[in-house]
Design an enzyme around this catalytic site. Structure first.
Site, PDB file in Angstrom:
ATOM      1  N   MET E   1      -0.775  75.817  79.654  1.00  0.00           N
ATOM      2  CA  MET E   1      -0.498  74.530  79.016  1.00  0.00           C
ATOM      3  C   MET E   1       0.751  74.164  78.832  1.00  0.00           C
ATOM      4  SD  MET E   1      -3.420  73.751  76.323  1.00  0.00           S
ATOM      5  CE  MET E   1      -3.094  75.363  75.803  1.00  0.00           C
ATOM      6  N   PRO E   2       1.972  75.092  79.047  1.00  0.00           N
ATOM      7  CA  PRO E   2       3.173  74.674  78.973  1.00  0.00           C
ATOM      8  C   PRO E   2       3.717  73.233  79.790  1.00  0.00           C
ATOM      9  CG  PRO E   2       3.109  77.111  79.660  1.00  0.00           C
ATOM     10  CD  PRO E   2       1.827  76.453  79.997  1.00  0.00           C
ATOM     11  N   PHE E   3       4.526  72.494  79.174  1.00  0.00           N
ATOM     12  CA  PHE E   3       5.074  71.589  79.851  1.00  0.00           C
ATOM     13  C   PHE E   3       6.746  71.770  79.929  1.00  0.00           C
ATOM     14  CE2 PHE E   3       7.527  67.317  79.972  1.00  0.00           C
ATOM     15  CZ  PHE E   3       6.618  66.826  81.093  1.00  0.00           C
TER      16      PHE E   3
END
Lengths: 67, 67, 67, 67, 67, 67
Positions: E1-3
């Site tokens: 889920m990293p951005f």
């Protein structure tokens, strides 16, 4: 001169993992883009799972449901 | 209506320094750009030195080496 | 090593105004916070008025109404 | 695939309020823009009132003055 | 889920370079942090050199001076 | 005083859709969080599909493959 901001959930990332990520992203910008590492900045933000939503739910709730 | 986000390493900036920075940046936007101060927002983020990288290393590591 | 991101509406800011803003913000970080100007980065983003909302309306609509 | 970053002052927002905000913003992106909720990310950042400025003053100072 | 948000100066980065950067950063987050690539988002922003300042000057001005 | 930044791929969002999104997000912050709409700012950024990656690939490439 690139600036990289990495947002991840706060999940116990270690100092060593963060050092590897900083080194790795800097190397990519040098090797792929020809950027100067001395002015390449990488900032990692660790966000509480109550404050991170995906699919309309917080990560806290999703994990309680086993996702 | 400008929005200004200032990221700095967490190094003991005082409440007074942060007030001066907020006032100073707002004045620049008013004086140079003619912006309305009442809708000018300045947000300061203080980032742990383990999470800030430059030159491929965290600031923590650089300081341990005396840089 | 600070990183400053300034978002303003796209309203014909001149190159000279942007240079003054970059110089001014950098000086504040040096004078108030003791930061190193050589690694202080300022990035200005100019945003279309259709894409900037305040008070629940786009700036385009507010201006058409004379606000 | 949208990414939404919401910055608010740290004022005791509850877990329930944050869940409602995540759900609500995701629904808007689905209903108005036709986006896929499964890849819509919402990140909420709560900022200390000393670090949030408006009108050239920190929110802390404004509240002390009764604004 | 990293951005991940990567800001670079607009200097003619090719589609292929950007693909390599997206792939490389995603791999780092998978290999170092154990993140899920399917929800890892990388957004590259290319900024006009008039709008990017370092050392108190725009990149445009620095390049005219030969730096 | 909230600040909301919405990043989406550049896919022909209309002025009307963007107005609805600005109004909707502002209403959520008023209704759920009790925020003041007059100082709630929403900024929408539309990003080229070559510059948006997910799953290690650009959106351009994913769409060419039919995803």
């Amino acid at each position: 001169m690139p600036f990289v901001n990495i947002k991840i959930t706060k999940d116990g990332a270690t100092v060593e993992q963060k050092q590897q990520l900083i080194a790795g992203v800097t190397n990519l910008l040098v090797n792929i883009m020809g950027k100067n590492p001395q002015t390449t900045v990488v900032v990692i933000e660790e966000v509480d799972t109550d404050n991170w939503g995906i699919g309309g739910e917080s990560v806290t709730v999703r994990r309680q449901r086993g996702q």
